[in-house]
Design an enzyme around this catalytic site. Structure first.
Site, PDB file in Angstrom:
ATOM      1  N   SER A  20       0.919  -1.150   0.095  1.00 27.94           N
ATOM      2  CA  SER A  20      -0.023  -0.152   0.080  1.00 27.94           C
ATOM      3  C   SER A  20       0.966   1.196  -0.033  1.00 27.94           C
ATOM      4  O   SER A  20       2.179   1.188   0.172  1.00 27.94           O
ATOM      5  CB  SER A  20      -0.981  -0.014   1.283  1.00 27.94           C
ATOM      6  OG  SER A  20      -0.244  -0.211   2.490  1.00 27.94           O
ATOM      7  N   CYS A  21       0.147   2.181  -0.114  1.00 27.68           N
ATOM      8  CA  CYS A  21       1.094   3.692  -0.239  1.00 27.68           C
ATOM      9  C   CYS A  21       1.794   3.921   1.285  1.00 27.68           C
ATOM     10  O   CYS A  21       1.341   3.652   2.223  1.00 27.68           O
ATOM     11  CB  CYS A  21      -0.018   4.895  -0.529  1.00 27.68           C
ATOM     12  SG  CYS A  21      -0.564   4.768  -2.028  1.00 27.68           S
ATOM     13  N   PRO A  22       2.955   4.353   1.134  1.00 28.68           N
ATOM     14  CA  PRO A  22       3.739   5.302  -0.177  1.00 28.68           C
ATOM     15  C   PRO A  22       4.486   4.117  -0.902  1.00 28.68           C
ATOM     16  O   PRO A  22       5.331   4.512  -1.652  1.00 28.68           O
ATOM     17  CB  PRO A  22       4.148   6.315   0.647  1.00 28.68           C
ATOM     18  CG  PRO A  22       4.605   5.624   1.856  1.00 28.68           C
ATOM     19  CD  PRO A  22       3.801   4.751   2.366  1.00 28.68           C
TER      20      PRO A  22
END
Length: 83
Positions: A20-22
């Site tokens: 997932s981000c980042p």
């Protein structure tokens, strides 16, 4: 340009599915720094915010053309390094 990017084979493939981000943006940024102008990076991700926001923002901020290809449950974001 996006049609040309869709048909061009990527020079480097970065698979960040499950991240997932980042992470997708950070890993893509690292790869792009090592690539030569004219090469295409393909980022394979299943994280929707990376497809909708972070990877397009990265490409736009760097001035690189990009395209998004839906591939089953994942997306391929292709970015052309131009400089």
């Amino acid at each position: 340009m996006s049609e040309e990017l869709k048909s061009k084979n990527p020079d480097v493939v970065l698979d960040v599915r499950g991240e997932s981000c980042p992470v997708p943006e950070m890993e893509a940024s690292k790869k792009l720094k090592k690539m030569k102008a004219g090469q295409v990076l393909e980022v394979v991700t299943d994280h929707q915010p990376a497809v909708d926001v972070t990877l397009p923002s990265l490409a736009k901020n760097l001035g690189y053309p990009f395209t998004v290809i839906k591939d089953g449950e994942a997306y391929k974001v292709r970015i052309l390094k131009v400089k």
